[in-house]
Design a protein around this motif. Structure first.
Motif, PDB file in Angstrom:
ATOM      1  N   GLU A 245       0.836  -1.287  -0.172  1.00 58.98           N
ATOM      2  CA  GLU A 245       0.046  -0.042  -0.089  1.00 58.98           C
ATOM      3  C   GLU A 245       0.727   1.314   0.068  1.00 58.98           C
ATOM      4  O   GLU A 245       0.473   2.185  -0.462  1.00 58.98           O
ATOM      5  CB  GLU A 245      -0.954  -0.211   1.241  1.00 58.98           C
ATOM      6  N   SER A 246       1.823   1.159   0.882  1.00 56.99           N
ATOM      7  CA  SER A 246       2.778   2.248   0.892  1.00 56.99           C
ATOM      8  C   SER A 246       3.411   2.561  -0.569  1.00 56.99           C
ATOM      9  O   SER A 246       3.630   4.082  -0.914  1.00 56.99           O
ATOM     10  CB  SER A 246       4.083   2.056   1.896  1.00 56.99           C
ATOM     11  N   VAL A 247       3.805   1.705  -1.169  1.00 55.54           N
ATOM     12  CA  VAL A 247       4.500   1.646  -2.563  1.00 55.54           C
ATOM     13  C   VAL A 247       3.463   2.539  -3.665  1.00 55.54           C
ATOM     14  O   VAL A 247       3.517   3.492  -4.311  1.00 55.54           O
ATOM     15  CB  VAL A 247       5.018   0.473  -3.173  1.00 55.54           C
ATOM     16  N   VAL A 248       2.322   2.088  -3.649  1.00 55.35           N
ATOM     17  CA  VAL A 248       1.224   2.498  -4.506  1.00 55.35           C
ATOM     18  C   VAL A 248       0.753   3.794  -4.203  1.00 55.35           C
ATOM     19  O   VAL A 248       0.594   4.713  -4.866  1.00 55.35           O
ATOM     20  CB  VAL A 248      -0.083   1.349  -4.296  1.00 55.35           C
ATOM     21  N   SER A 249       0.801   4.091  -2.944  1.00 58.49           N
ATOM     22  CA  SER A 249       0.461   5.501  -2.503  1.00 58.49           C
ATOM     23  C   SER A 249       1.327   6.655  -3.028  1.00 58.49           C
ATOM     24  O   SER A 249       0.976   7.417  -3.700  1.00 58.49           O
ATOM     25  CB  SER A 249       0.390   5.713  -1.063  1.00 58.49           C
ATOM     26  N   PHE A 250       2.755   6.078  -2.881  1.00 57.36           N
ATOM     27  CA  PHE A 250       3.827   7.298  -3.460  1.00 57.36           C
ATOM     28  C   PHE A 250       3.663   7.237  -4.872  1.00 57.36           C
ATOM     29  O   PHE A 250       3.802   8.280  -5.510  1.00 57.36           O
ATOM     30  CB  PHE A 250       4.980   6.713  -2.903  1.00 57.36           C
TER      31      PHE A 250
END
Length: 271
Positions: free
Chosen positions: A131-136
């Protein structure tokens, strides 16, 4: 009313570990700094932060201290070169996606304070498709997907692009081939990826070039010094400067999406 300053926001990602993504982020940032661009490199690998390690730096504070209210963003930013600063990440702590509403507001405010003094923000994402990667990646204006000559690199890059296209309707990606013997090899990697995306996805991929395999890169990692500084005339360093010239030509959006505040708001709100 003061005109908002446009900032070029680039997420460097790859889908898997081991493709040299952080080396690309670090050396691209330094090459952009050599062009006179005020560049900030944000380590967004919130679980295994390593930008500071590659640069031989030992930050006393990181972005978690900003979010806790202990200090300002400028207090954690470290100078790398005249035009390049880094925002160190916190290793082994909570991910950006689990921040509270208060921490979201703190992050927006922190970046608003420095927005006027940034031309380019480079985001070094974590490996994988968390989720963190996708958010950035979703929040950035430009997505630079790094691939290398391993079957898993191509399949993982495809998986990331597929997820972003299917679930978030992202349609434009730039692709960099890393650690190649020849540029032809890099183009072949790009062709493998684009053949599959053309067949199954509604996306546009652009090949932005390649970084050659260069033993000087390995040596520079051991020295904890970017290859652009340790071996400035080697073939990898020259390729990074060519890449920076291309990136510098990418248009800066003179619209809400071009503002650093917009990037941070999209990041924390998941819009």
């Amino acid at each position: 009313m003061k005109k908002q300053h446009s900032v070029k926001v680039i997420a460097v990602t790859g889908g898997k570990g081991g493709v040299g993504k952080t080396n690309v982020s670090v050396n691209l940032s330094i090459a952009l700094g050599e062009l006179g661009r005020k560049t900030v490199l944000m380590d967004a690998d919130l679980g295994l932060a390593n930008v500071d390690v590659l640069l031989g730096l030992r930050p006393k504070k990181n972005i978690s201290d900003v979010l806790s209210g202990e200090c300002r963003l400028t207090d954690v930013m470290l100078d790398v070169t005249e035009n390049v600063r880094i925002v160190p990440a916190c290793s082994g702590t909570q991910e950006m996606t689990s921040l509270s509403a208060h921490e979201h507001a703190e992050l927006i405010y922190a970046f608003n304070e420095v927005a006027e003094d940034i031309d380019v923000l480079v985001i070094d994402t974590a490996a994988g498709i968390s989720e963190s990667v996708v958010s950035f990646v979703r929040a950035a204006q430009e997505v630079l997907v790094v691939v290398c000559d391993e079957p898993t690199s191509i399949t993982d890059a495809y998986a990331l692009i597929k997820l972003l296209n299917r679930d978030y309707r992202m349609t434009r990606f730039r692709v960099l081939a890393n650690m190649v013997d020849t540029d032809t090899e890099g183009r072949n990697m790009f062709n493998k990826l684009s053949t599959v995306t053309d067949r199954f996805l509604d996306v546009t991929l652009q090949y932005v070039g390649s970084i050659p395999y260069d033993e000087h890169v390995r040596k520079s990692v051991r020295r904890q010094t970017p290859v652009l500084k340790a071996y400035s005339k080697c073939k990898a360093a020259l390729a990074y400067r060519q890449l920076a010239n291309k990136v510098d030509d990418w248009p800066v959006l003179d619209a809400p999406r071009g503002h650093l505040e917009f990037f941070i708001e999209r990041l924390v709100q998941g819009v």
